[in-house]
Design a protein around this motif. Structure first.
Motif, PDB file in Angstrom:
ATOM      1  N   GLY A 193       0.708  -1.381  -0.138  1.00 49.13           N
ATOM      2  CA  GLY A 193       0.127  -0.031   0.638  1.00 49.13           C
ATOM      3  C   GLY A 193       0.764   1.491  -0.379  1.00 49.13           C
ATOM      4  N   LEU A 194       2.243   1.179  -0.225  1.00 47.73           N
ATOM      5  CA  LEU A 194       2.698   2.498   0.246  1.00 47.73           C
ATOM      6  C   LEU A 194       2.620   3.611  -1.434  1.00 47.73           C
ATOM      7  CD1 LEU A 194       6.240   1.350  -0.421  1.00 47.73           C
ATOM      8  CD2 LEU A 194       5.821   2.255   1.652  1.00 47.73           C
ATOM      9  N   LEU A 195       1.811   2.949  -2.506  1.00 40.32           N
ATOM     10  CA  LEU A 195       1.129   4.026  -3.178  1.00 40.32           C
ATOM     11  C   LEU A 195      -0.336   3.766  -2.641  1.00 40.32           C
ATOM     12  CD1 LEU A 195       1.420   5.768  -5.849  1.00 40.32           C
ATOM     13  CD2 LEU A 195       0.841   3.810  -7.124  1.00 40.32           C
ATOM     14  N   SER A 196      -1.020   3.744  -2.050  1.00 40.04           N
ATOM     15  CA  SER A 196      -2.310   3.493  -2.312  1.00 40.04           C
ATOM     16  C   SER A 196      -2.219   4.320  -1.076  1.00 40.04           C
ATOM     17  CB  SER A 196      -3.016   1.676  -1.775  1.00 40.04           C
ATOM     18  OG  SER A 196      -2.461   1.239  -2.293  1.00 40.04           O
ATOM     19  N   PHE A 197      -1.552   4.425   0.240  1.00 40.25           N
ATOM     20  CA  PHE A 197      -1.831   5.413   1.283  1.00 40.25           C
ATOM     21  C   PHE A 197      -2.144   7.053   0.885  1.00 40.25           C
ATOM     22  CE2 PHE A 197      -3.435   2.573   4.964  1.00 40.25           C
ATOM     23  CZ  PHE A 197      -2.460   1.592   4.360  1.00 40.25           C
ATOM     24  N   ARG A 198      -0.941   6.681   0.481  1.00 37.35           N
ATOM     25  CA  ARG A 198      -0.473   8.615  -0.194  1.00 37.35           C
ATOM     26  C   ARG A 198      -1.479   9.014  -1.744  1.00 37.35           C
ATOM     27  NH1 ARG A 198       3.724   5.887   1.075  1.00 37.35           N
ATOM     28  NH2 ARG A 198       5.946   7.505   1.607  1.00 37.35           N
ATOM     29  N   LEU A 199      -2.221   8.466  -2.192  1.00 36.66           N
ATOM     30  CA  LEU A 199      -3.287   8.674  -3.302  1.00 36.66           C
ATOM     31  C   LEU A 199      -4.819   7.970  -2.578  1.00 36.66           C
ATOM     32  CD1 LEU A 199      -2.464   6.649  -6.303  1.00 36.66           C
ATOM     33  CD2 LEU A 199      -2.559   8.998  -6.037  1.00 36.66           C
ATOM     34  N   ALA A 200      -4.478   8.250  -1.052  1.00 36.10           N
ATOM     35  CA  ALA A 200      -6.550   7.535  -0.999  1.00 36.10           C
ATOM     36  C   ALA A 200      -7.016   8.919  -0.303  1.00 36.10           C
ATOM     37  CB  ALA A 200      -6.567   6.675   0.157  1.00 36.10           C
ATOM     38  N   PRO A 201      -6.307   9.712   0.047  1.00 31.32           N
ATOM     39  CA  PRO A 201      -6.698  11.281   1.169  1.00 31.32           C
ATOM     40  C   PRO A 201      -6.851  12.064   0.211  1.00 31.32           C
ATOM     41  CG  PRO A 201      -4.248  10.416   2.216  1.00 31.32           C
ATOM     42  CD  PRO A 201      -4.752   9.498   1.274  1.00 31.32           C
ATOM     43  N   LEU A 202      -6.233  11.464  -1.134  1.00 29.78           N
ATOM     44  CA  LEU A 202      -6.857  12.739  -2.470  1.00 29.78           C
ATOM     45  C   LEU A 202      -8.131  12.583  -3.942  1.00 29.78           C
ATOM     46  CD1 LEU A 202      -2.945  13.643  -4.149  1.00 29.78           C
ATOM     47  CD2 LEU A 202      -4.424  14.214  -1.863  1.00 29.78           C
ATOM     48  N   VAL A 203      -8.263  11.060  -3.570  1.00 28.55           N
ATOM     49  CA  VAL A 203      -9.429  10.668  -3.872  1.00 28.55           C
ATOM     50  C   VAL A 203     -11.058  10.358  -3.693  1.00 28.55           C
ATOM     51  CG1 VAL A 203      -7.731   9.894  -5.974  1.00 28.55           C
ATOM     52  CG2 VAL A 203      -8.412   8.371  -4.318  1.00 28.55           C
ATOM     53  N   ARG A 204     -11.873   9.665  -3.784  1.00 28.51           N
ATOM     54  CA  ARG A 204     -13.042   8.885  -3.426  1.00 28.51           C
ATOM     55  C   ARG A 204     -13.367   7.467  -2.151  1.00 28.51           C
ATOM     56  NH1 ARG A 204     -19.550   8.342  -5.363  1.00 28.51           N
ATOM     57  NH2 ARG A 204     -18.394   6.901  -6.854  1.00 28.51           N
ATOM     58  N   SER A 205     -11.999   7.221  -3.308  1.00 27.05           N
ATOM     59  CA  SER A 205     -12.102   5.828  -3.417  1.00 27.05           C
ATOM     60  C   SER A 205     -10.907   5.084  -4.125  1.00 27.05           C
ATOM     61  CB  SER A 205     -13.169   4.428  -3.094  1.00 27.05           C
ATOM     62  OG  SER A 205     -13.538   4.502  -4.720  1.00 27.05           O
ATOM     63  N   LEU A 206      -9.784   3.608  -3.037  1.00 27.20           N
ATOM     64  CA  LEU A 206      -8.987   2.826  -4.041  1.00 27.20           C
ATOM     65  C   LEU A 206      -8.626   1.594  -3.373  1.00 27.20           C
ATOM     66  CD1 LEU A 206      -5.481   4.073  -4.395  1.00 27.20           C
ATOM     67  CD2 LEU A 206      -6.425   1.892  -3.874  1.00 27.20           C
ATOM     68  N   VAL A 207      -9.122   1.398  -4.852  1.00 31.90           N
ATOM     69  CA  VAL A 207      -9.703  -0.760  -4.288  1.00 31.90           C
ATOM     70  C   VAL A 207      -7.995  -1.307  -4.417  1.00 31.90           C
ATOM     71  CG1 VAL A 207     -10.492  -2.358  -4.924  1.00 31.90           C
ATOM     72  CG2 VAL A 207     -11.717  -1.245  -4.152  1.00 31.90           C
ATOM     73  N   GLY A 208      -7.546  -1.663  -4.527  1.00 29.93           N
ATOM     74  CA  GLY A 208      -6.403  -2.635  -4.128  1.00 29.93           C
ATOM     75  C   GLY A 208      -5.989  -3.747  -5.361  1.00 29.93           C
ATOM     76  N   VAL A 209      -5.515  -4.410  -5.865  1.00 34.27           N
ATOM     77  CA  VAL A 209      -5.747  -5.952  -6.243  1.00 34.27           C
ATOM     78  C   VAL A 209      -4.030  -6.258  -6.019  1.00 34.27           C
ATOM     79  CG1 VAL A 209      -7.846  -5.927  -7.528  1.00 34.27           C
ATOM     80  CG2 VAL A 209      -5.097  -5.898  -8.362  1.00 34.27           C
ATOM     81  N   ASP A 210      -4.023  -7.599  -5.762  1.00 35.35           N
ATOM     82  CA  ASP A 210      -2.261  -7.921  -5.087  1.00 35.35           C
ATOM     83  C   ASP A 210      -2.836  -9.229  -5.811  1.00 35.35           C
ATOM     84  OD1 ASP A 210       0.571  -6.562  -4.673  1.00 35.35           O
ATOM     85  OD2 ASP A 210       0.885  -8.782  -4.654  1.00 35.35           O
ATOM     86  N   THR A 211      -1.375 -10.046  -5.801  1.00 33.33           N
ATOM     87  CA  THR A 211      -2.167 -11.335  -5.919  1.00 33.33           C
ATOM     88  C   THR A 211      -0.530 -12.656  -4.601  1.00 33.33           C
ATOM     89  OG1 THR A 211       0.001 -11.526  -7.431  1.00 33.33           O
ATOM     90  CG2 THR A 211      -2.409 -11.730  -8.428  1.00 33.33           C
ATOM     91  N   ALA A 212      -0.614 -11.236  -4.122  1.00 37.67           N
ATOM     92  CA  ALA A 212       0.448 -11.703  -3.009  1.00 37.67           C
ATOM     93  C   ALA A 212       0.007 -11.892  -1.674  1.00 37.67           C
ATOM     94  CB  ALA A 212       2.112 -11.551  -2.984  1.00 37.67           C
ATOM     95  N   ASP A 213      -0.843 -12.749  -0.878  1.00 47.67           N
ATOM     96  CA  ASP A 213      -1.430 -12.717   0.531  1.00 47.67           C
ATOM     97  C   ASP A 213      -0.254 -11.933   1.745  1.00 47.67           C
ATOM     98  OD1 ASP A 213      -3.167 -14.825   0.371  1.00 47.67           O
ATOM     99  OD2 ASP A 213      -2.163 -16.504   1.359  1.00 47.67           O
ATOM    100  N   GLY A 214       1.037 -11.949   1.513  1.00 49.75           N
ATOM    101  CA  GLY A 214       1.624 -12.064   2.345  1.00 49.75           C
ATOM    102  C   GLY A 214       1.568 -10.268   2.398  1.00 49.75           C
ATOM    103  N   MET A 215       1.786  -9.551   1.242  1.00 48.34           N
ATOM    104  CA  MET A 215       1.863  -8.093   0.776  1.00 48.34           C
ATOM    105  C   MET A 215      -0.230  -7.567   0.938  1.00 48.34           C
ATOM    106  SD  MET A 215       4.342  -6.849  -0.505  1.00 48.34           S
ATOM    107  CE  MET A 215       5.149  -6.657  -2.284  1.00 48.34           C
TER     108      MET A 215
END
Ligand SMILES: C[S@@+](CC[C@H](N)C(=O)[O-])C[C@H]1O[C@@H](n2cnc3c(N)ncnc32)[C@H](O)[C@@H]1O
Length: 256
Positions: free
Chosen positions: A65-87
């Motif tokens: 979420g390094l990018l997600s957490f920077r973008l989220a406060p600026l936008v209405r919503s953010l859905v992240g997808v990733d294939t690695a459980d650990g991430m």
């Protein structure tokens, strides 16, 4: 029974599951995300015309979420997808400790997105919509912006992923995807030898990806240099360990 060889996705998942807990403490990961974040803000008009709070964003390969957490406060919503459980687990641990107003508009799901109507993506988008008080939604959820950082080079078929991304967008929706450039033979040194398995391509070839994005049906397609990341590369084939500059591109386009 004979052991089966893991495929590229399994190799990547093993690698990123193992790296997830320490991912954010790598200064180069943070620096490259900060540069990608700036490039996305420069390239997407909503971030300069004051309308970014209307954007529903999908991030492919959100990692911790390094990018997600920077973008989220600026936008209405953010859905992240990733294939690695650990991430995804690391992402969720960080969400859990965010103060309330900041955790309401972002979520991550473990999925290999191959279609826009994917139930996990739809479920996450619906959950975020319901948190902001929307009840019911006649159409499948679609996004205003799709972003990703350092993920395209892991994805086997670029035409397939761009076709899926196109379908995930609302009419008028945009893409802003950053990754390092394949500028020639030395681009391979971006990853140390131990991390090259599961890497589908050693960077993005500007002309090639531009043709793919164009061929998908996007308008206003541009693949341009966005920033340079200087990082240390290991000694290899008689070449010493040294600092190297890696150019990064941003892939832009708009769905009509
Ligand atoms: C190099 S990491 C980058 C993570 C994050 N974007 C960042 O910059 O910190 C690549 C990420 O893409 C994910 N990934 C690889 N292939 C993927 C795919 N086909 N769909 C979604 N995520 C994928 C990996 O699990 C990993 O978390």
């Amino acid at each position: 029974m004979a052991a089966t060889t893991p495929n590229a996705l399994e190799v990547n998942n093993l690698r990123f599951n193992a790296e997830a807990a320490a991912w954010d403490s790598n200064k180069k990961h943070v620096e490259s995300v900060e540069k990608a974040f700036d490039a996305i803000k420069r390239s997407i008009p909503a971030f300069s015309d004051g309308s970014s709070k209307n954007l529903d964003v999908l991030e492919i390969g959100c990692g911790t979420g390094l990018l997600s957490f920077r973008l989220a406060p600026l936008v209405r919503s953010l859905v992240g997808v990733d294939t690695a459980d650990g991430m995804i687990a690391a992402f969720n641990q960080k969400v859990a400790v965010l103060p309330d107003p900041y955790k309401a508009n972002l979520a991550a799901v473990n999925v290999l997105v191959q279609e826009a109507d994917d139930v996990h993506v739809q479920g996450a988008a619906a959950a975020l919509a319901s948190r902001r008080g929307e009840s019911g939604h006649d159409q499948p959820y679609r996004f205003d912006l799709v972003v990703s950082h350092l993920t395209l080079h892991h994805i086997p078929s670029m035409p397939a992923v761009f076709a899926t991304i196109f379908q995930c967008l609302k009419p008028g929706g945009r893409i802003a995807l950053t990754d390092y450039e394949d500028f020639g033979e030395s681009a391979v040194r971006f990853h140390p030898k131990s991390k090259r398995e599961g890497v589908e391509r050693h960077g993005i070839k500007k002309d090639e990806v531009e043709m793919i994005i164009d061929g998908t049906g996007f308008n206003m397609v541009k693949v341009e240099e966005a920033f340079v990341l200087r990082k240390e590369v290991e000694a290899e084939n008689g070449e010493p360990k040294r600092e190297m500059d890696f150019p990064f591109v941003i892939c832009l386009g708009q769905r009509s």
